[in-house]
Design a protein around this motif. Structure first.
Motif, PDB file in Angstrom:
ATOM      1  N   LYS A 150       0.814  -1.219   0.000  1.00  0.00           N
ATOM      2  CA  LYS A 150       0.000   0.000   0.000  1.00  0.00           C
ATOM      3  C   LYS A 150       0.847   1.268   0.000  1.00  0.00           C
ATOM      4  O   LYS A 150       0.415   2.298  -0.489  1.00  0.00           O
ATOM      5  N   LYS A 151       2.048   1.182   0.542  1.00  0.00           N
ATOM      6  CA  LYS A 151       2.886   2.371   0.702  1.00  0.00           C
ATOM      7  C   LYS A 151       3.826   2.633  -0.473  1.00  0.00           C
ATOM      8  O   LYS A 151       4.509   3.642  -0.499  1.00  0.00           O
ATOM      9  N   ILE A 152       3.899   1.692  -1.409  1.00  0.00           N
ATOM     10  CA  ILE A 152       4.860   1.827  -2.510  1.00  0.00           C
ATOM     11  C   ILE A 152       4.113   1.759  -3.833  1.00  0.00           C
ATOM     12  O   ILE A 152       3.357   0.833  -4.086  1.00  0.00           O
ATOM     13  N   ASP A 153       4.342   2.752  -4.684  1.00  0.00           N
ATOM     14  CA  ASP A 153       3.756   2.733  -6.017  1.00  0.00           C
ATOM     15  C   ASP A 153       4.428   1.652  -6.853  1.00  0.00           C
ATOM     16  O   ASP A 153       5.618   1.359  -6.681  1.00  0.00           O
ATOM     17  N   LEU A 154       3.657   1.089  -7.765  1.00  0.00           N
ATOM     18  CA  LEU A 154       4.238   0.100  -8.674  1.00  0.00           C
ATOM     19  C   LEU A 154       5.240   0.772  -9.606  1.00  0.00           C
ATOM     20  O   LEU A 154       5.019   1.889 -10.065  1.00  0.00           O
ATOM     21  N   SER A 155       6.304   0.079  -9.894  1.00  0.00           N
ATOM     22  CA  SER A 155       7.307   0.580 -10.821  1.00  0.00           C
ATOM     23  C   SER A 155       6.738   0.549 -12.241  1.00  0.00           C
ATOM     24  O   SER A 155       5.725  -0.122 -12.509  1.00  0.00           O
TER      25      SER A 155
END
Length: 178
Positions: A150-155
């Motif tokens: 939830k805290k990291i955007d997809l690359s």
């Protein structure tokens, strides 16, 4: 898949939820601050080698499978059936062989007339059309989707992968949830 060991650094994971595993997995997903994004729903299919006698059937019952070896992926140290890659993993079978890699499971489907149960989506590029999927007559389904932190955007590469995956799924006639 072991959520506890990989949740901090992974970017994308593909899993399924069904009536059997969703309570446990949804709790773990929430605890690890992950999000499950559904992609599509599929009915269980039996994967067998092209020469297996079961390929003469339009659909297969659990009784049809009784005399064939059941093949499943080994699940590591936790060995929890909630993490099984195969739907219906707790069904009893006369012969059960655990496998650690895709190539071996495909070879045993062909060489031993073994089977596994999955979504019905199989890539001819990976198995050289030696494996076929046949619908399983059972009242169950699986929601396939992906996990993300939830805290990291997809690359960008993860987003590109998802687009390719969605197109592959559409090519099998499934409707993608948007």
């Amino acid at each position: 898949m072991i959520l506890g060991k990989i949740y901090k650094s992974f970017r994308l994971g593909i899993i399924y939820l069904n009536d059997f595993n969703q309570t446990v997995l949804k709790r773990l997903i929430a605890e690890k601050n992950l999000e499950f994004i559904p992609l599509f729903e599929a009915k269980p299919h039996v994967f067998v080698g092209r020469e297996n006698p079961l390929t003469k059937k339009k659909s297969i019952t659990l009784e049809d499978l009784e005399d064939y070896p059941y093949l499943s992926y080994e699940q590591g140290d936790t060995n929890s059936f909630y993490f099984s890659e195969e739907i219906l993993s707790t069904l009893q079978s006369k012969k059960h062989i655990q496998i650690s890699d895709r190539a071996t499971i495909f070879n045993l489907m062909v060489g031993l007339n073994g089977y596994t149960i999955s979504s019905g989506i199989i890539s001819s590029e990976l198995n050289d059309e030696k494996i076929v999927a046949i619908p399983l007559e059972i009242d169950d389904s699986m929601i396939l989707g992906y996990l993300k932190n939830k805290k990291i955007d997809l690359s960008k590469i993860a987003k590109d992968y998802l687009e390719l995956l969605k197109q592959h799924i559409r090519n099998y006639g499934f409707e993608i949830y948007e």
